[in-house]
Write a protein that holds these residues in place. Sequence first.
Motif, PDB file in Angstrom:
ATOM      1  N   LEU A 189      40.703  40.246  51.594  1.00  0.00           N
ATOM      2  CA  LEU A 189      40.881  40.759  50.241  1.00  0.00           C
ATOM      3  C   LEU A 189      40.581  42.251  50.163  1.00  0.00           C
ATOM      4  N   VAL A 190      39.537  42.664  50.833  1.00  0.00           N
ATOM      5  CA  VAL A 190      39.196  44.095  50.849  1.00  0.00           C
ATOM      6  C   VAL A 190      40.302  44.886  51.545  1.00  0.00           C
ATOM      7  N   GLY A 191      40.788  44.373  52.659  1.00  0.00           N
ATOM      8  CA  GLY A 191      41.814  45.094  53.406  1.00  0.00           C
ATOM      9  C   GLY A 191      43.142  45.187  52.690  1.00  0.00           C
ATOM     10  N   THR A 192      43.458  44.217  51.858  1.00  0.00           N
ATOM     11  CA  THR A 192      44.745  44.222  51.168  1.00  0.00           C
ATOM     12  C   THR A 192      44.709  44.879  49.795  1.00  0.00           C
ATOM     13  N   ASN A 193      43.493  44.989  49.194  1.00  0.00           N
ATOM     14  CA  ASN A 193      43.427  45.458  47.809  1.00  0.00           C
ATOM     15  C   ASN A 193      42.420  46.563  47.522  1.00  0.00           C
ATOM     16  N   LEU A 194      41.437  46.744  48.386  1.00  0.00           N
ATOM     17  CA  LEU A 194      40.372  47.697  48.092  1.00  0.00           C
ATOM     18  C   LEU A 194      40.231  48.819  49.117  1.00  0.00           C
ATOM     19  N   ASP A 195      40.738  48.613  50.298  1.00  0.00           N
ATOM     20  CA  ASP A 195      40.618  49.647  51.319  1.00  0.00           C
ATOM     21  C   ASP A 195      41.318  50.927  50.852  1.00  0.00           C
ATOM     22  N   PRO A 196      40.622  52.071  50.843  1.00  0.00           N
ATOM     23  CA  PRO A 196      41.234  53.314  50.337  1.00  0.00           C
ATOM     24  C   PRO A 196      42.537  53.682  51.035  1.00  0.00           C
ATOM     25  N   LYS A 197      42.629  53.438  52.324  1.00  0.00           N
ATOM     26  CA  LYS A 197      43.865  53.764  53.040  1.00  0.00           C
ATOM     27  C   LYS A 197      45.024  52.895  52.550  1.00  0.00           C
ATOM     28  N   PRO A 204      48.102  48.967  56.146  1.00  0.00           N
ATOM     29  CA  PRO A 204      46.849  48.224  55.937  1.00  0.00           C
ATOM     30  C   PRO A 204      46.329  47.613  57.235  1.00  0.00           C
ATOM     31  N   ALA A 205      45.865  48.453  58.115  1.00  0.00           N
ATOM     32  CA  ALA A 205      45.426  47.986  59.427  1.00  0.00           C
ATOM     33  C   ALA A 205      44.238  47.034  59.318  1.00  0.00           C
ATOM     34  N   ALA A 206      43.331  47.289  58.374  1.00  0.00           N
ATOM     35  CA  ALA A 206      42.164  46.419  58.240  1.00  0.00           C
ATOM     36  C   ALA A 206      42.566  44.996  57.897  1.00  0.00           C
ATOM     37  N   ALA A 207      43.602  44.834  57.106  1.00  0.00           N
ATOM     38  CA  ALA A 207      44.060  43.494  56.744  1.00  0.00           C
ATOM     39  C   ALA A 207      44.693  42.788  57.941  1.00  0.00           C
ATOM     40  N   PHE A 208      45.479  43.525  58.698  1.00  0.00           N
ATOM     41  CA  PHE A 208      46.121  42.912  59.868  1.00  0.00           C
ATOM     42  C   PHE A 208      45.091  42.453  60.887  1.00  0.00           C
ATOM     43  N   SER A 209      43.938  43.109  60.920  1.00  0.00           N
ATOM     44  CA  SER A 209      42.916  42.751  61.907  1.00  0.00           C
ATOM     45  C   SER A 209      42.265  41.400  61.598  1.00  0.00           C
ATOM     46  N   ARG A 248      47.482  59.328  41.972  1.00  0.00           N
ATOM     47  CA  ARG A 248      46.253  59.310  42.766  1.00  0.00           C
ATOM     48  C   ARG A 248      45.187  58.540  41.978  1.00  0.00           C
ATOM     49  N   PRO A 249      44.207  57.960  42.669  1.00  0.00           N
ATOM     50  CA  PRO A 249      43.178  57.181  41.973  1.00  0.00           C
ATOM     51  C   PRO A 249      42.391  58.043  40.986  1.00  0.00           C
ATOM     52  N   ALA A 250      42.058  57.464  39.853  1.00  0.00           N
ATOM     53  CA  ALA A 250      41.208  58.132  38.863  1.00  0.00           C
ATOM     54  C   ALA A 250      39.768  57.717  39.137  1.00  0.00           C
ATOM     55  N   GLY A 251      39.165  58.355  40.109  1.00  0.00           N
ATOM     56  CA  GLY A 251      37.813  57.994  40.517  1.00  0.00           C
ATOM     57  C   GLY A 251      37.819  57.108  41.737  1.00  0.00           C
ATOM     58  N   ASP A 252      36.647  56.630  42.085  1.00  0.00           N
ATOM     59  CA  ASP A 252      36.478  55.842  43.307  1.00  0.00           C
ATOM     60  C   ASP A 252      36.288  54.350  43.050  1.00  0.00           C
ATOM     61  N   VAL A 253      36.382  53.924  41.813  1.00  0.00           N
ATOM     62  CA  VAL A 253      36.061  52.538  41.478  1.00  0.00           C
ATOM     63  C   VAL A 253      37.322  51.749  41.173  1.00  0.00           C
ATOM     64  N   ILE A 254      37.409  50.570  41.788  1.00  0.00           N
ATOM     65  CA  ILE A 254      38.414  49.560  41.452  1.00  0.00           C
ATOM     66  C   ILE A 254      37.641  48.342  40.948  1.00  0.00           C
ATOM     67  N   LYS A 255      37.942  47.893  39.755  1.00  0.00           N
ATOM     68  CA  LYS A 255      37.225  46.755  39.200  1.00  0.00           C
ATOM     69  C   LYS A 255      37.768  45.444  39.764  1.00  0.00           C
ATOM     70  N   THR A 256      36.856  44.503  40.003  1.00  0.00           N
ATOM     71  CA  THR A 256      37.214  43.251  40.676  1.00  0.00           C
ATOM     72  C   THR A 256      36.545  42.065  39.988  1.00  0.00           C
ATOM     73  N   ARG A 257      37.322  40.993  39.850  1.00  0.00           N
ATOM     74  CA  ARG A 257      36.745  39.755  39.324  1.00  0.00           C
ATOM     75  C   ARG A 257      37.535  38.564  39.836  1.00  0.00           C
ATOM     76  N   GLY A 258      36.810  37.505  40.202  1.00  0.00           N
ATOM     77  CA  GLY A 258      37.473  36.306  40.681  1.00  0.00           C
ATOM     78  C   GLY A 258      36.493  35.357  41.331  1.00  0.00           C
TER      79      GLY A 258
END
Length: 380
Positions: A189-197, A204-209, A248-258
């Motif tokens: 989930l982090v690699g597909t939705n939260l990783d800055p790259k 999305p190399a982190a997700a493929f790993s 470009r992102p407006a800040g460094d925060v992405i909100k998450t819930r689930g």
Amino acid sequence: MSEKPSGDPSSASGLPDDVWEQFIRDTERDIRSSAPKEPSARARMVTERLREQDARGEQPPGWRTGPAWQEMNGRATRRRKLWAVLGVTVAAGLVMVALKPSLLPGDPFGTGDSGTGEAAPLPAETAAPTAAPGASDPETPTLDRPFAGSPALRWADGEAGIVLPEAKSVGAVSADRVEEALKLTKKLLVGTNLDPKTVRGARPAAAFSVLDPKQPELFDELDTGLRSPSREHDPVTLFSRFDPDEVRPAGDVIKTRGRMTFKKGSQGGVAVRADYTFVYPVVRADGPPEVARTIVRRVLDVELADPARYNVTPGRLLLVKYDQEIGNSSCDVYDGYLHPGFPSSRSAGPDPSGPATDPYDRSKDIDHGDGGHCGTVTRT
């Protein structure tokens, strides 16, 4: 009075002349100093003026209260007034705290109310909500407050919103194996939705790993979508990606819930379902600092299979199924990126023709019964 008295032989013969003369001089001086004097004209004038001022209640400077005392009294009065004001303020503050204890910093009485109710963080989601979040104050998001006016204001930040359930054994699958599957799912989930790259449009190399390469058809499909995106191979169905030349992102925060759930898998392991919504605030890459938000809900079904019984890679996940619902992104644009619409401009793509949906409503399953038509969102 300088002559000696006559008729007193004893005094005449008993006092020397010099002593008698000194006695005479001292007596005359005392008589002159004690005799009443006629006051001068200036003294009479000053006395009269003072009498008149005293009758009017006036006091000249230096009279009974000197300038130094007046200054001291002024400072003391100001100090008393200051303490009086502070006393009123403190008393008023005590009344307010009594009525609303959460106004004290840190909420020392444990009321659970931070004083800004809409900003109080929500507890982790442990079950499916029964309704959509309530309405938020209609605030315009800014660079300083990109989640203003959004239910996501109370959501956790980034990875903190992915809270793993307690791992327990499932059939013959140990609790440790279940915990491994949960941690790998979070990493995916982090690699597909939260990783800055990934969010900035990189591969999305982190997700493929995390994914098992022994799913060749899946890898081929994802690689094709990243290399040559199209309607049939659209990478945003799994990856949250924005065009860096556009926004470009407006800040460094992405909100998450689930939340995550798990059960016994079909391939000798443990199956995990992840249902999470991510909220991305962005601004134009080369325009005014107007903030827009894109909301992405993802549902993933993965399995950590038993490598002793199946031809799988140890420590990798099988991606069984994935689905998504995207709010505030241009319809029918298949270039591999999400394209948020800004309030001040019309978004690219055709006008929405599908039903209106609330992208924050997590109480319902993802529904594609609109025949693929692009709908509208009731809020962002």
